[in-house]
Design an enzyme around this catalytic site. Structure first.
Site, PDB file in Angstrom:
ATOM      1  N   ASP A 210       5.434   3.877  -0.167  1.00 36.96           N
ATOM      2  CA  ASP A 210       5.085   3.386   1.110  1.00 36.96           C
ATOM      3  C   ASP A 210       4.571   4.796   1.894  1.00 36.96           C
ATOM      4  O   ASP A 210       4.120   5.548   1.272  1.00 36.96           O
ATOM      5  CB  ASP A 210       6.303   2.937   1.854  1.00 36.96           C
ATOM      6  CG  ASP A 210       6.007   1.908   3.079  1.00 36.96           C
ATOM      7  OD1 ASP A 210       5.358   2.566   3.730  1.00 36.96           O
ATOM      8  OD2 ASP A 210       6.330   0.694   2.978  1.00 36.96           O
ATOM      9  N   HIS A 233       1.238   5.018   1.165  1.00 35.73           N
ATOM     10  CA  HIS A 233       0.492   4.463   2.134  1.00 35.73           C
ATOM     11  C   HIS A 233       0.065   5.268   3.239  1.00 35.73           C
ATOM     12  O   HIS A 233      -0.371   5.196   4.591  1.00 35.73           O
ATOM     13  CB  HIS A 233       1.371   3.569   2.669  1.00 35.73           C
ATOM     14  CG  HIS A 233       1.735   2.176   2.097  1.00 35.73           C
ATOM     15  ND1 HIS A 233       2.386   1.022   2.738  1.00 35.73           N
ATOM     16  CD2 HIS A 233       1.472   1.807   0.672  1.00 35.73           C
ATOM     17  CE1 HIS A 233       2.333   0.226   1.631  1.00 35.73           C
ATOM     18  NE2 HIS A 233       1.825   0.873   0.551  1.00 35.73           N
TER      19      HIS A 233
END
Length: 385
Positions: A210, A233
């Site tokens: 993430d 991310h």
């Protein structure tokens, strides 16, 4: 049981943080070596912290392994060194840990944590269960402190959760969280920041599932540098303003960092209907390799795990001003997304957004750049390409 000794150090160890001259950790008068427990090593860890909570050193010796069967919560620490040279294994997934805030909390003033050891989050069972309610591995609520030179692996959720902290240095982490099967290690942010000021995060290697960085509500004066992130991310401001909340983030500088095979590169994300502001954000000298969304601002972020907060009111969000992307280079992915996607709200358009020396190679299917509700977009060449 804690092995407890006393000694007088001939000098004080002082770390000068690059954002000031704050002292981090001082000469220890007590040393508490964490012993093994017959049932739950959280018990002996807490015992060690209690004995050495003021002016002491808590030691997890090299080649020692500690298995937790409960949460470790410390508070009121002052002038404490934590020498994590061994390994801490977090509990396996159980219902009692769902929706918890953390497994380990370190709270206090003038703390230094180091040692080259490892915290193992045992996250695979959480990912296999598709359960995103796990606690963070390590919560830090500390002032004038330094944490670094140790590893966090297999985190079930966020690795580092920083809240209510000032003058904090985070450095030289190796963070590695990768699933061993087809169930991805979702929601495993490397660093989440909340309600903090004066945070430095530098010189670290991250492999995660993430955000490499998530600067969340009510944070100011953050510097991030020399980070390599893989599979994450990207470097994110937000998300902010969920459920109409009033949030702010100011004075964030992310520079000289890399994101490889990341879903996003550099990003600002706010929820529709949110209130507050984002300003003075600088992304500089960033290398992106195969980024799906290299440069992105969205004021209508929606997390499919929080659909109750998603709505179609794209007209308002936080005020976003003074976001500067400079010397961003590398490559986009072949997922067909725009290299630059700046999508702001109708009634709260973004302002003073600049793009300088952007050199990101396109794949054959990358779509046209997006600049929506962006003041001054007619003067930004990338907005017409």
């Amino acid at each position: 049981m804690v092995r407890f000794t006393s000694f007088t150090s001939p000098f004080s160890a002082i770390l000068l943080l690059s954002f000031g001259i704050n002292k981090v950790a001082t000469a220890s008068t007590n040393t508490c070596v964490v012993a093994k427990s017959d049932s739950d090593d959280a018990i002996t860890i807490l015992e060690a912290f209690e004995k050495c909570k003021t002016g002491g050193t808590v030691v997890f010796p090299k080649d020692s392994t500690y298995n937790l069967n409960s949460i470790v919560t410390t508070s009121g620490l002052k002038n404490v060194n934590i020498n994590l040279a061994g390994t801490i294994n977090l509990p396996v997934r159980e219902e009692s840990y769902r929706n918890g805030d953390y497994y380990i909390q370190i709270k206090g003033t003038n703390i230094k944590m180091y040692g080259g050891g490892t915290i193992n989050g045992n996250g695979q069972a959480w990912w296999d269960a598709l359960d995103r309610t796990a606690p963070s591995v390590l919560r830090i609520a500390a002032n004038d402190s330094s944490f670094g030179n140790f590893n966090i692996i297999n985190s079930p959720r966020a690795h580092l959760n920083v809240t209510n902290s000032t003058n904090l240095l985070l450095h030289d982490f190796i963070i590695h969280t990768v699933s061993n099967n087809s169930n991805p290690a979702k929601n495993t942010d490397a660093l989440d920041l909340y309600h903090s000021s004066g945070v430095i995060f530098r010189d670290s290697d991250l492999t995660i599932g993430d955000d490499c960085l998530a600067v969340k509500e009510n944070v100011t004066k953050v510097t991030v540098s020399n980070i390599t992130c893989r599979g994450g991310h990207g470097y994110s401001i937000g998300s902010l303003g969920m459920g109409g909340r009033r949030d702010f983030v100011t004075q964030v500088n992310v520079y000289n960092s890399t994101c490889i095979d990341c879903q996003n590169g550099v990003r600002v994300k706010t929820w529709a209907g949110g209130k507050g502001f984002v300003e003075d954000i600088n992304f500089t000298d960033i290398y992106l390799e195969k980024a799906e969304n290299p440069i992105i601002i969205t004021t209508h972020y929606c997390d499919k795990n929080e659909m109750g907060y998603c709505n179609n009111n794209y007209e308002t969000s936080l005020d976003i001003a003074g976001v500067h992307f400079k010397n961003i280079h590398g490559s986009g992915s072949d997922k067909g997304k725009p290299i630059i996607n700046l999508n702001c709200s109708t009634e709260s358009p973004c302002s003073d957004v600049t793009l300088t020396n952007i050199n990101i190679s396109k794949a054959s299917n990358n779509t046209k750049n997006v600049c929506v509700n962006l003041k001054g977009s007619d003067k930004i060449p990338e907005c017409s390409s």
